[in-house]
Motif scaffolding. Structure first.
Motif, PDB file in Angstrom:
ATOM      1  N   PHE A  33      59.196  64.625  59.806  1.00 54.63           N
ATOM      2  CA  PHE A  33      58.848  65.078  58.455  1.00 54.63           C
ATOM      3  C   PHE A  33      59.978  65.919  57.861  1.00 54.63           C
ATOM      4  O   PHE A  33      60.332  65.773  56.685  1.00 54.63           O
ATOM      5  N   GLU A  34      60.535  66.812  58.664  1.00 59.77           N
ATOM      6  CA  GLU A  34      61.635  67.663  58.189  1.00 59.77           C
ATOM      7  C   GLU A  34      62.829  66.809  57.775  1.00 59.77           C
ATOM      8  O   GLU A  34      63.478  67.074  56.755  1.00 59.77           O
ATOM      9  N   ASP A  37      62.049  65.002  54.469  1.00 60.81           N
ATOM     10  CA  ASP A  37      62.120  65.951  53.359  1.00 60.81           C
ATOM     11  C   ASP A  37      63.566  66.273  53.013  1.00 60.81           C
ATOM     12  O   ASP A  37      63.950  66.311  51.830  1.00 60.81           O
ATOM     13  N   ALA A  38      64.386  66.496  54.046  1.00 59.75           N
ATOM     14  CA  ALA A  38      65.797  66.819  53.820  1.00 59.75           C
ATOM     15  C   ALA A  38      66.530  65.633  53.209  1.00 59.75           C
ATOM     16  O   ALA A  38      67.424  65.806  52.364  1.00 59.75           O
ATOM     17  N   VAL A  40      65.295  63.235  51.210  1.00 57.37           N
ATOM     18  CA  VAL A  40      64.947  63.138  49.790  1.00 57.37           C
ATOM     19  C   VAL A  40      65.647  64.233  48.998  1.00 57.37           C
ATOM     20  O   VAL A  40      66.172  63.995  47.899  1.00 57.37           O
ATOM     21  N   GLU A  41      65.676  65.425  49.548  1.00 61.86           N
ATOM     22  CA  GLU A  41      66.350  66.543  48.871  1.00 61.86           C
ATOM     23  C   GLU A  41      67.834  66.255  48.679  1.00 61.86           C
ATOM     24  O   GLU A  41      68.437  66.665  47.684  1.00 61.86           O
ATOM     25  N   TRP A  75      53.644  60.867  56.253  1.00 65.73           N
ATOM     26  CA  TRP A  75      54.519  61.658  55.376  1.00 65.73           C
ATOM     27  C   TRP A  75      54.290  61.272  53.917  1.00 65.73           C
ATOM     28  O   TRP A  75      54.171  62.137  53.042  1.00 65.73           O
ATOM     29  N   GLN A  78      51.188  62.654  51.996  1.00 61.26           N
ATOM     30  CA  GLN A  78      51.178  64.022  51.485  1.00 61.26           C
ATOM     31  C   GLN A  78      51.335  64.059  49.965  1.00 61.26           C
ATOM     32  O   GLN A  78      51.081  65.081  49.336  1.00 61.26           O
ATOM     33  N   ARG A  82      56.426  61.376  46.760  1.00 64.65           N
ATOM     34  CA  ARG A  82      57.272  60.868  47.843  1.00 64.65           C
ATOM     35  C   ARG A  82      57.492  59.361  47.761  1.00 64.65           C
ATOM     36  O   ARG A  82      58.612  58.881  47.901  1.00 64.65           O
ATOM     37  N   ARG A  85      59.942  58.133  45.118  1.00 64.20           N
ATOM     38  CA  ARG A  85      61.334  58.566  45.234  1.00 64.20           C
ATOM     39  C   ARG A  85      62.132  57.778  46.262  1.00 64.20           C
ATOM     40  O   ARG A  85      63.327  58.010  46.401  1.00 64.20           O
TER      41      ARG A  85
END
Length: 329
Positions: A33-34, A37-38, A40-41, A75, A78, A82, A85
């Motif tokens: 998950f981390e 998230d990273a 996409v960021e 993921w 959530q 998401r 993207r």
């Protein structure tokens, strides 16, 4: 982040793609998950998985199959935009059960596999549905009929391949053209400085048909990631890696010395060498940690001089060019 068209399609994907083969195997769900998230960021929008990822990829039913897709699905569930993207890519072909039709590319298998992937991914469509390998027993009329049906139903947007030879790409595209179907927009191939066979016939075929290259194992399984320096720092390697290092030690010593001389990390040089190829749409990186993902982004800013490129060719020679000129007059 930099973006490029996925082959001849109008779809733009990030030049670095997130490979998720480690999710559920080497990387637990929380860390996965981390990483997502990273990614996409950081602007990475192409997420690549496969129905078989999450456990050992070998014939027969193995515990963990489908786990990578399930982690991505949880993921995505959530929310927070998401799904909107990312460009979500998965694959079909490998065995997912003990039955005779739990593998390969029959129309029966493709339909059921797509439905299973959609359920695990918790989404209503797959952006890029890739054949994980060629199925020599399934006729292209059958394969394309099944893929066309998925596209008509809105469950698949684009179709790609993986591990195809040049002649198989040509056969697939000609069969698709006869049906007025777009066919393949991408091909995943083993391609890195240590493995350049695709330069003979696969890359010329991709260029001719407008199919985007998505190299997998861009660091040669870690061999091009500064393995000698890591060993000097006390990092332990697997027996398989130690064997590979001894087999390529003179080349690795020259390679890591070259990278040190130009002030760049070996992994960044390996990725930058791939990214300069105009046939390439994105490089698939498979980080096990968020830190590894962050490190890979540096390659986008690395420019290799002509002298450096010539030296890389000397250290890691290719097949001599494209076929047939590489081996005939």
């Amino acid at each position: 982040m930099q973006y490029a068209h996925l082959g001849r399609s109008g779809l733009k994907v990030s030049r670095l793609a997130l490979g998720t083969m480690n999710f559920g195997d080497a990387t637990d769900e929380a860390t996965s998950f981390e990483i997502m998230d990273a990614a996409v960021e950081a602007g990475i929008n192409l997420f690549d998985t496969a129905d078989v990822y999450g456990g050992p990829q070998s014939p027969g039913m193995k515990q963990g199959y489908g786990l990578s897709e399930e982690i991505i699905g949880r993921w995505l569930a959530q929310g927070g935009g998401r799904r909107e993207r990312i460009v979500l890519a998965t694959k079909v072909y490998q065995p997912m059960g003990p039955g005779p039709n739990d593998k390969y590319l029959s129309a029966y298998r493709i339909r059921r596999a797509a439905e299973d992937s959609l359920r695990r991914l918790r989404t209503d469509h797959i952006d890029l549905y890739q054949m994980h390998h060629v199925d020599r027993s399934a006729p292209w009329e059958e394969i394309w009929q099944a893929m066309e049906q998925l596209v008509r139903e809105g469950k698949v947007t684009y179709v790609g391949s993986s591990n195809f030879a040049g002649w198989q790409l040509a056969t697939a595209q000609n069969a698709a053209a006869a049906r007025a179907f777009m066919g393949l927009v991408s091909e995943q191939s083993l391609y890195n400085l240590t493995a350049r066979t695709v330069e003979l016939e696969v890359i010329p075929a991709l260029r001719h048909y407008g199919i985007g290259l998505l190299p997998w194992s861009p660091l040669g399984g870690g061999l091009l990631g500064g393995v000698l320096r890591k060993a000097r720092d006390g990092r332990r390697a697997t027996p398989r890696m130690r064997e590979a290092v001894e087999r390529h030690r003179p080349q690795l010593e020259a390679y890591e010395a070259l990278c040190a001389g130009i002030g760049e990390q070996p992994a960044d040089v390996a990725l930058a060498w791939l990214l300069r190829n105009p046939v390439l749409s994105a490089v698939i990186v498979g980080p096990r940690t968020p830190e590894q993902l962050a490190a890979g982004r540096r390659a986008l800013d690395v420019t290799l001089s002509d002298d450096t490129l010539r030296t890389l060719d000397e250290i890691w020679p290719g097949p001599g060019g494209e076929a047939p000129e590489a081996y005939a007059w």
